[in-house]
Design a protein around this motif. Structure first.
Motif, PDB file in Angstrom:
ATOM      1  N   CYS A   1      67.692 -18.824   0.852  1.00 49.85           N
ATOM      2  CA  CYS A   1      67.252 -18.004   2.373  1.00 49.85           C
ATOM      3  C   CYS A   1      66.022 -17.925   2.780  1.00 49.85           C
ATOM      4  O   CYS A   1      65.279 -18.686   2.385  1.00 49.85           O
ATOM      5  N   GLU A   2      65.547 -16.789   2.994  1.00 48.18           N
ATOM      6  CA  GLU A   2      64.218 -16.520   3.435  1.00 48.18           C
ATOM      7  C   GLU A   2      63.193 -16.661   2.584  1.00 48.18           C
ATOM      8  O   GLU A   2      63.449 -16.238   1.509  1.00 48.18           O
TER       9      GLU A   2
ATOM     10  N   TRP B   1      81.551 -12.270   9.378  1.00 47.09           N
ATOM     11  CA  TRP B   1      79.998 -12.270   9.718  1.00 47.09           C
ATOM     12  C   TRP B   1      79.270 -13.266   9.195  1.00 47.09           C
ATOM     13  O   TRP B   1      78.050 -13.252   9.020  1.00 47.09           O
TER      14      TRP B   1
ATOM     15  N   TRP C   1      73.844 -14.618  10.705  1.00 45.40           N
ATOM     16  CA  TRP C   1      72.191 -14.402  10.748  1.00 45.40           C
ATOM     17  C   TRP C   1      71.618 -15.743  10.880  1.00 45.40           C
ATOM     18  O   TRP C   1      70.668 -15.696  11.797  1.00 45.40           O
ATOM     19  N   ASP C   2      72.011 -16.584  10.293  1.00 45.48           N
ATOM     20  CA  ASP C   2      71.522 -18.062  10.484  1.00 45.48           C
ATOM     21  C   ASP C   2      71.573 -18.790  11.903  1.00 45.48           C
ATOM     22  O   ASP C   2      70.890 -19.402  12.208  1.00 45.48           O
TER      23      ASP C   2
ATOM     24  N   LYS D   1      63.595 -11.623  12.932  1.00 46.01           N
ATOM     25  CA  LYS D   1      64.422 -11.201  11.972  1.00 46.01           C
ATOM     26  C   LYS D   1      63.796 -10.864  10.693  1.00 46.01           C
ATOM     27  O   LYS D   1      63.934  -9.773  10.132  1.00 46.01           O
TER      28      LYS D   1
ATOM     29  N   LEU E   1      72.515  -9.531  16.571  1.00 42.14           N
ATOM     30  CA  LEU E   1      71.477  -9.344  15.705  1.00 42.14           C
ATOM     31  C   LEU E   1      71.570  -8.124  14.881  1.00 42.14           C
ATOM     32  O   LEU E   1      71.353  -8.091  13.366  1.00 42.14           O
TER      33      LEU E   1
ATOM     34  N   ALA F   1      74.457  -8.618  12.261  1.00 39.81           N
ATOM     35  CA  ALA F   1      73.934  -9.618  11.309  1.00 39.81           C
ATOM     36  C   ALA F   1      72.612  -9.199  10.286  1.00 39.81           C
ATOM     37  O   ALA F   1      72.931  -9.276   9.056  1.00 39.81           O
ATOM     38  N   LEU F   2      72.073  -8.173  10.872  1.00 44.05           N
ATOM     39  CA  LEU F   2      71.081  -7.341  10.072  1.00 44.05           C
ATOM     40  C   LEU F   2      71.981  -6.454   9.095  1.00 44.05           C
ATOM     41  O   LEU F   2      71.490  -6.363   8.041  1.00 44.05           O
TER      42      LEU F   2
ATOM     43  N   GLN G   1      74.673  -6.867   8.028  1.00 44.77           N
ATOM     44  CA  GLN G   1      75.373  -7.944   6.702  1.00 44.77           C
ATOM     45  C   GLN G   1      74.291  -8.418   5.792  1.00 44.77           C
ATOM     46  O   GLN G   1      74.623  -8.458   4.687  1.00 44.77           O
ATOM     47  N   LYS G   2      73.310  -8.878   6.279  1.00 46.18           N
ATOM     48  CA  LYS G   2      72.181  -9.137   5.502  1.00 46.18           C
ATOM     49  C   LYS G   2      71.816  -8.243   4.456  1.00 46.18           C
ATOM     50  O   LYS G   2      71.485  -8.074   3.435  1.00 46.18           O
TER      51      LYS G   2
END
Length: 470
Positions: A82-83, A139, A143-144, A153, A195, A198-199, A201-202
């Motif tokens: 990922c990031e 979800w 995010w992606d 992000k 967002l 998604a945040l 979830q992340k």
């Protein structure tokens, strides 16, 4: 920290020298199968061992080859790189500081609801809040799918990391203060609420080493007003009492989402002006008081969204650590959004697959003088030329979409509307030749056909906007 400085010391009998080697932090997420019973620590070690056996990794990418490891194949569903702040597309594993996160998403929907009905009024109840367990399979991939022109992000992830760094250091709250409150504002359809989810979830994945569970509570701001005088403030208190019960478990991370928060602060302004009942003032005062109480908790994050930031008074804005504007997508973001849409229909077999250029590649094509504007709209049998032309057409389409001020929500509808044009014309009645965007063998639309359909839809929507303007 996005770059870790690892000091390597070499000593001899006479002196010691220290060399600093920069390593890029790379986050790796391993998703377990629904019924897998493997221990997270064990899977984390196996993933780490496998990745250390590699020479290089792509950023970002879905990792392949781990299926040959029996311990992983029996429990893991997917491993994603990922990031990372690394500017390279390919990174040597020896230069990477791997942060491996193992998670198992829940497939359950909302499991708890809070009603806003007044006393004795069981028939007229609206939902004040819902609570979901995280990470949630609903979800996955959200995010992606969110694409923005700036680095919003990563900015949010870095902010959360900073708050935990200060909390772990026991920094004096009287000297350095933070509230763990975030406000996202901007035009409708830009993905603010998505967002936030998604945040959440992340974070439930990234903080799994700190917290054994995570939950998201979504508050419906409109429902915080009761038709029963003086009950609204009590409703807010009851709601936050439920939040406090959740965060009493220190190994549970809780994200509170207040959608359309301007409806609360607008009511406060109206109450001060005398145009709204004083009950509205009680609601906002109760909300602000409860937010102040949450700021000392390490395991809670409050996120809020607004389409009308000017309706939010300074009392709430002052409590937000981050006030982030989420703008309509620019040309580059539009290209990436449309590219992901077309990749999806190709992956699912709706249209024959063809490689689509990345944003950097298509920008290089645009800067070159080898292709004229007339060539862009010509169909070629050569795959490389097709890829190049499709990319340039999508980039040109991004300009038109940006001019019309299309939101991300509107952009993701374009493939559906383009397909509707083909269905309306009748695929069987259209000539099956490669020159019109149809596959010569099956008569199904090729990617060029989808692009042409989206171009027509955008043109028609532009004409409608002009009519409305006149």
């Amino acid at each position: 920290m996005t770059i870790e400085d690892v000091s390597m010391t070499k000593q001899d009998s006479s002196s010691s020298t220290t060399a600093s080697v920069a390593r890029w932090t790379v986050h790796v997420e391993a998703r377990l199968q629904q019924r897998a019973a493997a221990r997270f620590d064990s899977i984390r070690k196996h993933v780490h061992t496998y990745m250390n056996s590699l020479e290089r990794i792509s950023l970002p990418a879905k990792l392949q080859g781990w299926q040959d490891v029996p311990e992983l194949a029996s429990s893991v569903d997917q491993i994603t790189i990922c990031e990372s702040r690394c500017p390279l597309n390919v990174l040597s594993v020896s230069d990477a500081l791997l942060q491996i996160h193992v998670y198992q998403p829940s497939d359950s929907d909302t499991f708890e609801e809070f009603s806003s009905g007044g006393p004795g009024d069981g028939e007229d109840e609206t939902m004040a809040a819902t609570v979901c367990e995280l990470p949630n399979s609903n979800w996955e991939g959200l995010w992606d799918s969110l694409i923005y022109g700036d680095d919003v992000k990563m900015k949010l992830l870095d902010y959360i990391h900073a708050t935990f760094t200060l909390s772990d250091a026991n920094v004096d709250f009287n000297l350095i203060s933070w509230n763990r409150v975030v406000l996202l504002h901007g035009p409708p359809g830009t993905g603010k609420t998505s967002l936030c989810r998604a945040l959440a979830q992340k974070l439930s994945i990234r903080l799994s080493h700190r917290f054994s569970s995570a939950r998201l509570m979504e508050i419906n701001a409109h429902s915080l007003f009761s038709k029963w005088f003086s009950e609204s403030g009590k409703l807010v208190q009851r709601l936050f009492s439920s939040i406090n019960e959740l965060i009493e478990e220190e190994d549970t991370f809780v994200v509170v989402l207040i959608d359309e928060v301007e409806s609360l602060t607008a009511a406060r302004a109206g109450a001060v002006a005398g145009t709204e009942p004083s009950d509205g003032l009680r609601v906002v005062n109760a909300l602000l008081t409860q937010l102040d109480k949450l700021r000392h908790k390490k395991n809670v994050l409050v996120m809020s969204t607004s389409n009308l930031v000017k309706a939010i008074d300074c009392a709430f804005l002052d409590r937000a650590d981050i006030v982030q504007y989420i703008d309509l997508p620019g040309r580059e973001a539009i290209y990436d959004i449309l590219r992901t849409c077309l990749n999806e229909v190709m992956i699912k077999g709706v249209v024959p697959a063809i490689p689509l250029p990345t944003l950097k590649q298509v920008q290089m094509y645009e800067r070159s003088h080898e292709t004229t504007s007339d060539d862009i709209f010509q169909i070629s049998l050569d795959t490389r030329k097709r890829t190049k032309n499709i990319g340039l057409r999508l980039l040109n389409l991004g300009d038109k979409c940006r001019t019309q001020g299309m939101s991300g929500r509107s952009l993701r509808r374009l493939p559906v509307l383009a397909l509707a044009r083909f269905i309306g014309l009748g695929l069987s009645s259209m000539p099956a030749s490669g020159s019109d965007g149809l596959d010569a063998d099956s008569g199904a639309p090729q990617v060029e056909g989808w692009v042409a359909g989206m171009e027509r839809v955008v043109q028609e929507q532009g004409d409608e906007l002009q009519r409305l303007g006149n």
